[in-house]
Scaffold this motif. Structure first.
Motif, PDB file in Angstrom:
ATOM      1  N   ALA A   1      72.808 -97.523 -38.447  1.00  0.00           N
ATOM      2  CA  ALA A   1      73.367 -96.071 -38.476  1.00  0.00           C
ATOM      3  C   ALA A   1      72.715 -95.240 -37.342  1.00  0.00           C
ATOM      4  CB  ALA A   1      73.076 -95.564 -39.432  1.00  0.00           C
ATOM      5  N   VAL A   2      71.068 -95.901 -37.448  1.00  0.00           N
ATOM      6  CA  VAL A   2      70.364 -94.871 -36.741  1.00  0.00           C
ATOM      7  C   VAL A   2      70.876 -94.837 -35.019  1.00  0.00           C
ATOM      8  CG1 VAL A   2      67.846 -94.485 -35.729  1.00  0.00           C
ATOM      9  CG2 VAL A   2      68.033 -94.971 -37.855  1.00  0.00           C
ATOM     10  N   VAL A   3      70.286 -96.577 -34.371  1.00  0.00           N
ATOM     11  CA  VAL A   3      70.854 -96.946 -32.769  1.00  0.00           C
ATOM     12  C   VAL A   3      72.471 -96.665 -32.769  1.00  0.00           C
ATOM     13  CG1 VAL A   3      70.853 -98.984 -31.494  1.00  0.00           C
ATOM     14  CG2 VAL A   3      69.053 -98.583 -33.245  1.00  0.00           C
ATOM     15  N   ASP A   4      72.933 -96.622 -33.421  1.00  0.00           N
ATOM     16  CA  ASP A   4      74.859 -95.611 -33.370  1.00  0.00           C
ATOM     17  C   ASP A   4      74.441 -94.619 -32.460  1.00  0.00           C
ATOM     18  OD1 ASP A   4      77.669 -95.874 -32.948  1.00  0.00           O
ATOM     19  OD2 ASP A   4      77.737 -95.736 -35.912  1.00  0.00           O
ATOM     20  N   VAL A   5      74.151 -93.532 -33.798  1.00  0.00           N
ATOM     21  CA  VAL A   5      74.327 -92.512 -33.665  1.00  0.00           C
ATOM     22  C   VAL A   5      73.368 -92.036 -32.674  1.00  0.00           C
ATOM     23  CG1 VAL A   5      72.624 -91.294 -35.333  1.00  0.00           C
ATOM     24  CG2 VAL A   5      74.649 -90.307 -35.006  1.00  0.00           C
ATOM     25  N   ILE A   6      72.858 -92.451 -32.582  1.00  0.00           N
ATOM     26  CA  ILE A   6      71.311 -91.632 -30.994  1.00  0.00           C
ATOM     27  C   ILE A   6      72.088 -91.837 -30.362  1.00  0.00           C
ATOM     28  CG2 ILE A   6      69.632 -92.793 -29.809  1.00  0.00           C
ATOM     29  CD1 ILE A   6      67.937 -92.609 -32.501  1.00  0.00           C
TER      30      ILE A   6
ATOM     31  N   LEU B   1      68.468-100.508 -30.282  1.00  0.00           N
ATOM     32  CA  LEU B   1      68.284-100.044 -29.361  1.00  0.00           C
ATOM     33  C   LEU B   1      68.442 -99.952 -28.013  1.00  0.00           C
ATOM     34  CD1 LEU B   1      68.872 -96.607 -29.410  1.00  0.00           C
ATOM     35  CD2 LEU B   1      66.108 -97.017 -29.028  1.00  0.00           C
ATOM     36  N   ARG B   2      67.681-100.628 -27.283  1.00  0.00           N
ATOM     37  CA  ARG B   2      67.600-101.380 -25.695  1.00  0.00           C
ATOM     38  C   ARG B   2      69.092-102.414 -25.774  1.00  0.00           C
ATOM     39  NH1 ARG B   2      63.349-103.024 -22.726  1.00  0.00           N
ATOM     40  NH2 ARG B   2      61.140-101.812 -23.883  1.00  0.00           N
ATOM     41  N   GLN B   3      69.790-102.785 -27.111  1.00  0.00           N
ATOM     42  CA  GLN B   3      70.743-103.531 -26.428  1.00  0.00           C
ATOM     43  C   GLN B   3      72.100-102.663 -26.100  1.00  0.00           C
ATOM     44  OE1 GLN B   3      72.269-105.527 -29.962  1.00  0.00           O
ATOM     45  NE2 GLN B   3      72.423-107.318 -28.276  1.00  0.00           N
ATOM     46  N   LEU B   4      72.230-102.009 -27.160  1.00  0.00           N
ATOM     47  CA  LEU B   4      73.332-100.763 -26.732  1.00  0.00           C
ATOM     48  C   LEU B   4      73.217-100.091 -26.435  1.00  0.00           C
ATOM     49  CD1 LEU B   4      75.795-100.813 -29.044  1.00  0.00           C
ATOM     50  CD2 LEU B   4      75.068 -99.147 -30.892  1.00  0.00           C
TER      51      LEU B   4
END
Ligand code: KG4
Length: 364
Positions: free
Chosen positions: A275-280, A308-311
């Motif tokens: 959820a965090v990484v998707d929205v960031i 986070l790096r990957q997405l």
């Protein structure tokens, strides 16, 4: 022209950092952290951080000078983080920098910590004895930053997307968190799940064994009333909110406990992280696309996060945006980034700040 030799000092949170650069060349990046003293409290205690800076400053400075093999008298200018950050912690670095400036007669530059995070994008790893820098940056950093560059800063204190037209005088905040920083959300959720502090690395690791799709947590500020459209942006089109997510995780844990079931900690960690990484990443890429930004730098302690790096890589690449991720030692708080920005100010002919300024904990 000759490249200025600049000493940079960082003390805005729990890292005491002293870095030395020559223009865009990194000579040393020496960091001492008081992290371990905060562990039992589950977060950074400002008073402890301030005292630790006072203890660590002189040894860190001496180590940096020795590593770069320079004398204080050789330095052309001193740069120091003057905000944003913890007031007492900032004060230690600012007082130290002023004392050095008075003692040596060198010009002093007050530096915005967040803009300094972007300045590292310009640093070349030096040929000197810069042993503290682990991995060299991918590719050769440019001599100057692109005219319209983005920076996504994600740490325990900040979650921001910036547009940089000129690193010395034109930096615009496109979006930011309206409540908790992403790293803070990681730390709070980790505490909730009994994973200890700092929570980011613990959740990152545990999430690898969980199913991110097992639970769907809310993505803050993504409803149309906040987003609007490209033509008519809503009030929070590029902003984030993580406090609702933290509450959702707490409710979720409570529900499992109320039913007497085992809390699926790994699934919750994975779903929270998603959820965090998707929205960031989705909002950062949207902000870049809608502002003609084709190069973006990722910085801050949460840049260590594998998902986070990957997405960020995936989504930037799909949108045709070039991504730079500096080595982690330059992503987390450090003095080299402060020195790097200081050197840019010197080379741009910007007037020094003098010694009359005060630290500004809520510097915009
Ligand atoms: O930039 P930084 O070192 O300093 C502060 O802002 O204080 O960032 C520290 C933050 C902490 O909240 C920590 O939990 C988070 O970065 N962090 C991570 C990871 N490593 C550190 N968050 C997620 N995944 C990680 N691997």
């Amino acid at each position: 022209r000759t490249q200025p030799l600049v000493l940079g000092i960082e003390s805005s949170c729990d890292e005491t950092g002293v870095g030395i650069v020559r223009g865009t060349e990194l000579l040393t990046n020496t960091v001492s952290s008081s992290m371990e003293e905060h562990v039992r409290f589950g977060g950074v205690i400002p008073e402890i951080a301030s005292r630790a800076h006072l203890d660590a400053f002189v040894p860190t400075l001496q180590e940096a000078l020795a590593e770069a093999n320079v004398q204080l008298a050789d330095i052309d200018a001193i740069a120091v983080t003057s905000g944003p950050g913890l007031a007492g912690a900032l004060m230690v670095g600012v007082c130290a920098a002023k004392a050095l400036a008075v003692a040596t007669g060198k010009p002093l530059y007050a530096i915005n910590h967040l803009v300094a995070h972007v300045g590292v994008g310009l640093l070349q790893q030096g040929t000197g004895t810069a042993t503290s820098v682990s991995t060299p940056p991918a590719g050769s950093p440019p001599e100057t930053l692109p005219d319209n560059m983005g920076a996504l800063l994600v740490s325990g204190g900040h979650t921001e997307i910036l547009r940089i037209r000129s690193i010395t005088d034109d930096v615009e905040l496109l979006g930011s968190t309206i409540d908790d920083a992403a790293g803070e959300a990681y730390d709070k959720v980790a505490r909730l799940l009994g994973l200890g502090y700092p929570g980011g690395p613990a959740i990152d690791k545990l999430a690898r064994t969980g199913n991110a799709k097992a639970i769907r947590f809310p993505r803050g500020l993504t409803q149309s009333k906040y987003m609007g459209t490209a033509e008519e942006p809503g009030p929070h089109r590029y902003d984030w909110s993580f406090s609702g997510l933290k509450t959702a995780v707490a409710r979720c844990v409570e529900q499992f406990e109320a039913r007497g079931e085992t809390v699926p900690v790994a699934d919750i960690a994975a779903a929270f992280q998603e959820a965090v990484v998707d929205v960031i990443t989705s909002k950062a890429v949207l902000a870049c696309r809608e502002n003609g930004i084709t190069e973006v730098l990722l910085g801050g302690g949460v840049a260590a996060n594998s998902r986070l790096r990957q997405l960020t890589e995936q989504r930037c690449s799909a949108a045709g945006i070039r991504l730079t991720v500096p080595p982690l030692s330059l992503c987390t708080d450090n003095g080299a980034m402060v020195a790097a920005l200081g050197a840019q100010l010197v080379m741009a002919g910007v007037e020094p700040s003098g010694i009359g300024f005060a630290p500004d904990s809520s510097m915009p």
